[in-house]
Write a protein that holds these residues in place. Structure first.
Motif: not given
Length: 274
Positions: A1-29
């Protein structure tokens, strides 16, 4: 159960890293979008019980404006005029039939939650594309030069389109048994809306508002302080806990107000008698 949760968390982090680019804090939008999401989200989470009809009307206004822009492309009319007319028309319809919209929202809310649960199970890396090859029509083929360029330097729109395609493929692959939960959730949503429309509408609107507010705040923080992105993705339960906490706080506040209504002012005739 713990391994499954760790695997899901790792894949979630990879998903965020892949699809959410670095954001520009100076962007008015980005700043405006985050602040608007925070403000609307907090209002929905804490005060939705007071303004159900007007919230539906505002949604109709926004939906009408978007619909007008889409229609203008087909009709050939000016976008501003078509958008304004459609926005006013749909907002009037929403104001008159807001309970119908709330019933539809209740059904849709539980349905989407159930669908999200179904497609969010297992290894989320299946939503990531292999950078060296792609599967088309059941056969593995090399990426074209244009696809390679998009892979190296993709835009946000391209990334979202890719994610949407993969979610669509996942939905198509769901078997009949896995659709039982979403369909059952939609039926339950309709039943709850029929029995206690206002109460249930406040519940799911409050949840939606809490998600908007917390995600808007997290995005704002990550845009201005990029170092916070890593701990946030490593501890997503804190983000989820903040959403649930704001949601429950809103339900408590609104339930208290419903239980202890403010005293109504006396009529002039009653005041004269006193």
């Amino acid at each position: 159960m713990v391994n499954a949760e760790e695997n899901w968390l790792d894949s979630f982090q990879q998903l965020i890293k892949h699809y959410v680019p670095d954001l520009d804090g100076s962007s008015p939008e980005i700043n405006v979008a985050c602040l608007v999401a925070i403000g609307i989200g907090i209002f929905m989470a804490l005060r939705s019980a007071k303004c159900l009809r007007w919230m539906v009307t505002c949604f109709g206004l926004v939906a009408g404006a978007w619909l007008g822009i889409v229609l203008a492309k087909f009709v050939g009319t000016p976008k501003p005029i078509t958008s304004a007319v459609a926005a006013v028309a749909l907002s009037v319809v929403a104001y008159k039939t807001y309970k119908v919209w709330l019933v539809g929202g209740s059904v849709l809310a539980l349905f989407l939650i159930a669908v999200g649960y179904q497609i969010g199970q297992g290894d989320l890396n299946r939503y990531l594309e292999d950078p060296k090859q792609a599967i088309r029509d059941g056969k593995i083929q090399l990426l074209t030069p244009e696809e390679q360029r998009m892979k190296i330097d993709p835009s946000r729109l391209e990334l979202l389109e890719k994610l949407g395609d993969r979610v669509g493929e996942e939905l198509k692959s769901l078997g009949p048994t896995r659709w039982i939960l979403p369909v059952g959730a939609a039926i339950v949503g309709g039943f709850l809306a029929w029995k206690a429309l206002n109460v249930f509408a406040v519940v799911w609107m409050g949840l939606l508002g809490a998600v908007m507010a917390v995600m808007g705040g997290a995005t704002f923080l990550c845009a201005h302080w990029p170092d916070l992105r890593t701990p946030m993705t490593e501890k997503p339960l804190y983000i989820a806990g903040s959403m649930i906490g704001l949601w429950i706080l809103g339900l408590i506040i609104q339930a208290k107000e419903a239980r202890f209504p403010k005293a109504k002012p006396k009529d002039k005739a009653e005041s004269a008698e006193d």
